[in-house]
Design an enzyme around this catalytic site. Sequence first.
Site, mmCIF file in Angstrom:
data_model
loop_
_atom_site.group_PDB
_atom_site.id
_atom_site.type_symbol
_atom_site.label_atom_id
_atom_site.label_comp_id
_atom_site.label_asym_id
_atom_site.label_seq_id
_atom_site.Cartn_x
_atom_site.Cartn_y
_atom_site.Cartn_z
ATOM 1 C CB VAL A 86 -0.954 0.001 1.219
ATOM 2 C CG1 VAL A 86 -1.831 1.248 1.196
ATOM 3 C CG2 VAL A 86 -1.796 -1.264 1.243
ATOM 4 C CE LYS A 87 4.520 5.072 -4.828
ATOM 5 N NZ LYS A 87 4.640 5.211 -6.289
ATOM 6 C CB VAL A 88 0.752 5.569 2.716
ATOM 7 C CG1 VAL A 88 0.101 6.602 3.623
ATOM 8 C CG2 VAL A 88 0.045 4.226 2.839
#
Length: 218
Positions: A86-88
Site C-alpha cells: 500500500v503506497k501512502v
Amino acid sequence: MKFFLDTANLHEIREAVELGVLDGVTTNPSLMAKEGIRGLDNVMAHYRQICELVDGDVSAEVIATDYDGIVREGEALAELHPSIVVKVPMIRDGIKAIKYFAEKGIKTNCTLIFTAGQALLAAKAGATYVSPFVGRLDDIGQDGLQLVEQIVQIFSNYGYPTEVLAASVRHVPHLIQCAEIGADVVTCPLSVISGLLNHPLTDKGLATFLADHKRVNA
Ligand code: G3P
C-alpha cells in the site's frame, strides 16, 4: 539491489519480466491515468493483472488523504493480492495509517519523500519502503542522490528494516549512483533498465567478432 519498474503499462512489465531482472513494480495515480485506467473496478482489475505478471512487490497508491480513508482504501488494496504494497503519501494521516498497517502486517511504501526527516518518520512508523524522489529534487536544483545517501546512512545507523526505494530515477547514471550509495531498490522506467545494456564498444566489438568468424568460416 532490487529493480522495480515504475509504470502501469502491462507491455513494459511483460518485457522486463522476460528480461529476467524484474523484482517488482511501482505505480501511482499519474501512471494509472497515463494508461487510461479509470473507475474503481478497472483500477482494481489492473492491479490484479500487474500482480499476476510480476513475481514481487507491487505498490498501489491510495487516493484518500484522511486516516479513515487511507485505512479503508489500503485494506481493500491489500486484499487484492499478497504482492500488493500500500503506497501512502508522506502526510500526517499517512504516517498514522502506516503505523496501523504495520501492526496489521500490511506492507507499505511511503511516497513523496523529499527530506531525511520525512524518511525517518516513515521508518519509525514501520514503513516497509520509503520513496525519495531523486529526479524531482534535481528538477528544483537540489541533489536528489544526496538525499538517498543521507537516508541510507540514517537507516544503517539504527538498523531500521525499512528499505530505501529510490524513485523518480530518470537515467542510467542515477541508477548506477543509487547502486554505489547502497539504495535497496530503484524504481524507474523500462528505458533506464534497457539503457544498462548499451555501450558502443560492445556493439563494435560484437560486429568485429562476428565478421572475423564469418571470414574464416565462409
Ligand atoms: O515513483 C515516482 C515516480 O513515478 C516519479 O517519477 O519522473 O515523474 O518524477 P517522475
